[in-house]
Scaffold this active site. Structure first.
Site, mmCIF file in Angstrom:
data_model
loop_
_atom_site.group_PDB
_atom_site.id
_atom_site.type_symbol
_atom_site.label_atom_id
_atom_site.label_comp_id
_atom_site.label_asym_id
_atom_site.label_seq_id
_atom_site.Cartn_x
_atom_site.Cartn_y
_atom_site.Cartn_z
ATOM 1 N N GLU A 174 -56.837 61.721 21.660
ATOM 2 C CA GLU A 174 -55.839 61.709 20.579
ATOM 3 C C GLU A 174 -55.097 60.371 20.556
ATOM 4 O OE1 GLU A 174 -56.221 64.081 22.829
ATOM 5 O OE2 GLU A 174 -55.922 66.087 21.960
ATOM 6 N N LYS B 85 -61.444 69.859 25.893
ATOM 7 C CA LYS B 85 -61.702 68.438 25.609
ATOM 8 C C LYS B 85 -63.207 68.179 25.594
ATOM 9 C CE LYS B 85 -57.610 66.621 28.055
ATOM 10 N NZ LYS B 85 -57.167 65.789 29.167
ATOM 11 N N LYS C 273 -51.050 58.005 30.480
ATOM 12 C CA LYS C 273 -51.253 57.813 31.914
ATOM 13 C C LYS C 273 -52.678 57.327 32.189
ATOM 14 C CE LYS C 273 -51.334 60.322 36.269
ATOM 15 N NZ LYS C 273 -51.027 61.529 37.014
ATOM 16 N N GLY D 196 -48.282 63.641 34.550
ATOM 17 C CA GLY D 196 -47.962 63.355 33.148
ATOM 18 C C GLY D 196 -46.674 64.034 32.707
ATOM 19 N N ARG D 197 -46.530 65.315 33.044
ATOM 20 C CA ARG D 197 -45.345 66.056 32.583
ATOM 21 C C ARG D 197 -44.100 65.736 33.398
ATOM 22 N NH1 ARG D 197 -49.435 68.963 34.466
ATOM 23 N NH2 ARG D 197 -49.205 70.212 36.352
ATOM 24 N N HIS E 154 -30.937 83.988 13.892
ATOM 25 C CA HIS E 154 -31.279 84.495 12.561
ATOM 26 C C HIS E 154 -32.787 84.591 12.383
ATOM 27 C CE1 HIS E 154 -27.114 84.387 11.207
ATOM 28 N NE2 HIS E 154 -27.015 83.361 12.038
ATOM 29 N N GLU F 293 -47.978 74.276 31.999
ATOM 30 C CA GLU F 293 -49.065 73.437 32.524
ATOM 31 C C GLU F 293 -48.973 73.369 34.049
ATOM 32 O OE1 GLU F 293 -49.825 69.001 31.742
ATOM 33 O OE2 GLU F 293 -51.031 69.924 30.176
HETATM 34 O O1 F6P Z 1 -54.284 67.346 28.432
HETATM 35 C C1 F6P Z 1 -53.309 67.442 29.391
HETATM 36 C C2 F6P Z 1 -52.751 66.129 29.784
HETATM 37 O O2 F6P Z 1 -53.526 65.586 30.785
HETATM 38 C C3 F6P Z 1 -51.305 66.256 30.195
HETATM 39 O O3 F6P Z 1 -51.152 66.661 31.483
HETATM 40 C C4 F6P Z 1 -50.810 64.886 29.921
HETATM 41 O O4 F6P Z 1 -49.423 64.851 29.897
HETATM 42 C C5 F6P Z 1 -51.458 64.616 28.596
HETATM 43 O O5 F6P Z 1 -52.731 65.217 28.709
HETATM 44 C C6 F6P Z 1 -51.581 63.179 28.216
HETATM 45 O O6 F6P Z 1 -52.352 62.457 29.129
HETATM 46 P P1 F6P Z 1 -52.308 60.894 29.155
HETATM 47 O O7 F6P Z 1 -50.933 60.476 29.420
HETATM 48 O O8 F6P Z 1 -53.270 60.495 30.233
HETATM 49 O O9 F6P Z 1 -52.772 60.402 27.809
#
Ligand code: F6P
Length: 525
Positions: free
Chosen positions: A212, A489, A206, A263-264, A380, A349
């Protein structure tokens, strides 16, 4: 935004507390069934694509009415309407929350009642149409055999969960990979089996700043170029609200979305492109349509027959009155194996907050811990604790009537197990000896789909989104920000250079000790 009454200051909250103290604490579902032949009917609810049996929960008509009063007195319906109207209910970021617009099929409905919503709807559909044309082209392109989604959190969990869930609908000949972790083992293990000429990378973020994803995207690009790949426009696409950053990164094929999509909550947007490629344009539209049907149910069904409302209120009842601190998700369909992870982000979240919308500390509990595994595997592993442990954990079973395989005998066994587990949790078993005693009266909800299809999955996910909305609305929190992920972060950015420099100034003893040890292991000190 309309000021809302805090839940613990409503008459309904006080009435619920009294009711819990006098009757709720000792409520026995077995006795409730014995005295009410209609209990299954009263406490079941049909919603689009989902039938829910709520009757094994620790709830009676009086509690349900008090919970509905609580929804009324905390303005849940008004808050819902404000969300659908595009009000900036994400107050800390001053953003609208309009993921439902992404699945609104036609303009001119109540969902697009204002010029502003109309304009947004137009943008949504222009992007959706372009994205689906692209998805169809990728599907038709036999040279592309592997699609790698690079993204994390909402930019990973939704599309990954959905592509796995809809495996029966996935185009043969295409493989889908999801790389989220900054741990290079994940990307390396994926790349090992790929060739640049047959791979499409979707960089899903987003913000297009998430470390990452940016790190994995850079490494993927380096890998692609180092093996002779040159056509970035053909082999990389970006799914983002930050199209400028994607261009700066060197990606010209982009599909956008908007800051009013959390995002979610973004699987319905361009973030859903892996799913659209996997199941095709018609399949993706059916996924959106299923969710839209659930939106319509949430918006129009009376609260007493509104499944997201009933589930969200039950969550409040368990968390705040019974004091249950977790909920276990048990999908009895192996294709739903990433659903618990997806729901963890959605619930925790969204509602893992300890302050109200004004920033004031709350005196009551909010989001439970969510966890689970597909049945029957969980049986199990940890079901021992669910049946005989000291904590009561409400379980949410999800069963699918029709299987998507032809193997004889399996599905009846699977269904027998899911029904038996719900039954065993409630009925228990008396045994004087202790070890074989099951206390019973352990609550569960049973969600049933006729079949796992794009439409029913869409409805199931929208149902979960809205139930999280309902409990968040009662708790008076902002379910749509996520400040709690920021501190880690920031600190990671501070710590990373220290791994090579060995600079330990201003660190606490444990952090410095761990870093020193990690540096020794790496042979850098
Ligand atoms: O770290 C949390 C977050 O902001 C989530 O809410 C989001 O889904 C994820 O990181 C990834 O963010 P982006 O889509 O901006 O890379």
């Amino acid at each position: 935004m309309m000021p809302r009454t805090r839940c613990d200051r409503t008459p309904a909250w006080a009435a619920l507390q009294t009711s819990f103290n006098t009757r709720g604490r000792t409520f026995d579902a077995r006795a409730a069934f014995a005295s009410d032949a209609q209990r299954f009917e009263t406490f079941s609810q049909s919603a689009p694509y989902v039938f829910a049996d709520l009757s094994k929960n620790l709830i009676d008509a009086e509690t349900q009415q008090l919970l509905l009063d609580l929804a009324d007195q905390t303005g849940v319906a008004q808050h819902r309407d404000a969300m659908f109207a595009g009000d900036a209910i994400n107050s800390t970021e001053q953003r609208a929350v309009l993921h439902s617009l992404l699945r609104t099929p036609a303009c001119g409905t109540a969902a697009t009642s204002t010029p502003a919503l109309n304009e947004k709807w137009g943008q949504v559909h222009a992007t959706l149409n372009a994205m689906l044309v692209y998805a169809q082209a990728v599907r038709a392109d036999e040279a592309i055999t592997d699609v790698v989604n690079i993204g994390i959190g909402g930019s990973d969990l939704g599309p990954q969960m959905a592509v796995l869930a809809l495996d029966a609908f996935v185009l043969p000949g295409k493989r889908f990979h999801f790389v989220s972790n900054v741990d290079g083992h994940e990307l390396a293990a994926t790349l090992k089996h790929l060739k640049p000429e047959s791979t499409l990378f979707l960089i899903a973020s987003k913000t297009f700043t998430t470390i990452e994803t940016m790190t994995n995207a850079q490494s993927a690009k380096r890998w692609f170029e180092s093996l002779g790949g040159t056509d970035i426009a053909r082999h990389f696409a970006a799914l983002t609200t930050n199209v400028a950053a994607a261009h700066a990164f060197g990606i010209s094929t982009t599909f956008g979305f908007w800051d009013w999509v959390g995002g979610r909550y973004s699987v319905w947007s361009a973030i859903g492109l892996p799913l659209a490629i996997a199941i095709g344009a018609d399949g993706f539209r059916a996924f959106l349509a299923g969710a839209h049907e659930m939106d319509a149910h949430f918006c129009s069904a009376p609260l007493a027959q509104n499944l997201p409302v009933r589930l969200g209120l039950l969550d409040v009842w368990y968390r705040n009155f019974h004091g249950f601190s977790s909920r276990s998700i048990a999908p009895y369909h192996s294709a739903l194996r990433r659903l618990p992870a997806y729901l963890q982000q959605l619930e925790m979240e969204s509602n893992g907050k300890r302050v109200d919308t004004t920033g004031a500390l709350l005196p009551y509990a909010t989001a439970p811990v969510l966890w689970g595994e597909p049945g029957t595997n969980g049986q199990h592993a940890y079901f021992q604790m669910l049946h005989q442990g000291t904590d009561v954990v409400p379980v949410e079973f999800i069963a699918v009537k029709t299987p998507q395989h032809a193997l004889a005998g399996h599905h009846d066994l699977l269904l027998a197990n899911v029904v038996a587990q719900a039954q065993a949790l409630m009925t228990g078993q008396a045994d004087a000896g202790g070890h074989r005693n099951f206390p019973g009266n352990r609550p569960s909800t049973f969600l049933m789909l006729d079949a796992l299809t794009p439409a029913s999955l869409g409805a199931l996910i929208a149902l979960q989104e809205h139930r999280v909305f309902v409990s968040g609305a009662v708790w008076g929190i902002n379910s749509f920000d996520q400040w709690g992920v920021e501190l880690g972060k920031v600190l990671a950015r501070d710590i990373e250079p220290r791994l090579s420099s060995g600079e330990m100034t201003a660190l606490d003893g444990s952090t410095a000790g761990l870093l020193a040890r990690l540096r020794t292991e790496q042979g850098t000190s």
